[in-house]
Design a protein around this motif. Sequence first.
Motif, PDB file in Angstrom:
ATOM      1  N   HIS A   1       0.824  -1.391  -0.017  1.00 15.27           N
ATOM      2  CA  HIS A   1      -0.161  -0.094  -0.073  1.00 15.27           C
ATOM      3  C   HIS A   1       0.774   1.183  -0.101  1.00 15.27           C
ATOM      4  O   HIS A   1       1.757   1.333   1.047  1.00 15.27           O
ATOM      5  N   LEU A   2       0.674   2.101  -1.013  1.00 14.15           N
ATOM      6  CA  LEU A   2       1.309   3.403  -1.388  1.00 14.15           C
ATOM      7  C   LEU A   2       1.193   4.035   0.297  1.00 14.15           C
ATOM      8  O   LEU A   2       2.282   4.630   0.737  1.00 14.15           O
ATOM      9  N   ASP A   3       0.002   4.367   0.881  1.00 17.55           N
ATOM     10  CA  ASP A   3      -0.210   5.076   2.125  1.00 17.55           C
ATOM     11  C   ASP A   3       0.727   4.632   3.200  1.00 17.55           C
ATOM     12  O   ASP A   3       1.035   5.457   4.326  1.00 17.55           O
ATOM     13  N   ASP A   4       1.171   3.254   3.167  1.00 16.35           N
ATOM     14  CA  ASP A   4       2.195   2.758   4.221  1.00 16.35           C
ATOM     15  C   ASP A   4       3.416   3.624   4.252  1.00 16.35           C
ATOM     16  O   ASP A   4       4.296   3.566   5.433  1.00 16.35           O
TER      17      ASP A   4
ATOM     18  N   GLY B   1      -2.592   7.495  -4.490  1.00 17.06           N
ATOM     19  CA  GLY B   1      -3.016   6.321  -3.642  1.00 17.06           C
ATOM     20  C   GLY B   1      -2.491   5.184  -4.476  1.00 17.06           C
ATOM     21  O   GLY B   1      -1.437   5.295  -5.128  1.00 17.06           O
TER      22      GLY B   1
END
Lengths: 127, 347
Positions: free
Chosen positions: B52-55, B68
């Motif tokens: 996940h990019l958000d991590d 995202g």
Amino acid sequence: MGQNVYYVVHMSRFGETLRKLREEKRAKDRRFSLRQVAQRVGVEPAYLSKIERGDVAPPSEETTRKLAADLGADPDVMLALAGKVSSDLQEIIRARPKLFADLIRQLRDAPEHAVLRLVREVRDGEW
Amino acid sequence: MITLERDRITFRFPEIDPDAHASVAMMRTLRLPDDGKTWPLPPGLGTFPLRHLDDFASRLPEAWRKRGGLIAPMAQAEAMWLNFSSREGLPVALRICTGKIDAVTGEAWSHDLSDDPQNYVVLPNQPWLDGYKVASDAIRQFVAMPLGEGYTAEEQITGAAEHGGLQFLAYPMKKERWEAIKREREEERRRSMARMDSAHFEDGVAYSMAMPCAAPARAAAPMGLSPGGRMKQKIFADRYGIDAWDTSRPSKLFVTLLNSLQWRAITGEDPPPSPATAERYTQAGLPWYDYYAGDETALATTDTLKGLKSVNEIADGKGELRPAESAGTLPPAPHRPGARPVREFGD
């Protein structure tokens, strides 16, 4: 005594499901014979036959995963039928035992669509 | 909804069928020699890791954070194919773009499904896609190159190096069509089980292996995908028709591609080793593959993608060194595994 009953239930359900899946595949593709499936997952055909009949306990996690992959089944479902929990899930729970134990208990009777809402979605942004 | 499950991008459509989903894995593979010959299918050597990019948002530029989606590592000149599957067999129409350019038609990204020309593949009929569709029976392999150096399909077609990466857009089959198909399948299953009671089958056929190998990683700009070696592959026409798809709920996703050094710096993980060359793989006696689906119709190709230049052609034009690869190798006779589409290690 209780442990024995537990194994018999799982031996039977796992074996029956395995046999049904394999026979359905074999109806369309002869490479799903008992012998060839056993060869691909690296067990003796006689052993696989005993597993399907419920004469022996379900196989190891590794063999169960190989069987699931060969038959196009979900490995977590097959492991559950075998009375096992995937080692990666065990690791996740062990890392945060209270959080995940509480979460799983609370979700025990939740309908599937409610559980799916808790699955982590991939966030889609602007592009 | 889209989830990430064991490095597979999983499209779920609970409003159509809570048990069904379609998934896409980015497969590591050999880079085909970019020699003008048409090669058979290279093997799958495991999946590229996806996160996940958000991590890792705090370590990424703002422009990437806004997108995202997911991140994946690809070394410069590394090849990739897309492996499709559909649990329960739910048909899904999937658009695949690189740098927001459609890999099937060469047109710019949009939310639209079109049947003239068809700008999507249909899962699970289409088992995989290895590159840009440059002829009715051939693709040019997806090969990662740094964005901004003129190699990517995006730069060749639009003249701009703006997006890079890989984009997906999925639409499920309409609920009523899917339920009718499920009823037909259940009938067929009952009939085949009844036939099987009296049938006997013989054993036969064998299996295959593949070989991982290390190669150096290089640092560079963000990655895009470029056309590489030519390979035999068809993209199948939609047998259900454009009206079969529920376009009311688009599921879309951006996968940002990082080179090996960026991946290590951002995630702290080692990227997967790059595969052997096609020549070394072939010399080791390991199999190439073939897939024949006699009942499927191949799509024609568009002029936009026919005109794409390969990585080597562009390198030659710029007077730059070609990425290292094997030379003088002949396409080998492929391994034809039979009814089940197979091309992965251990299958």
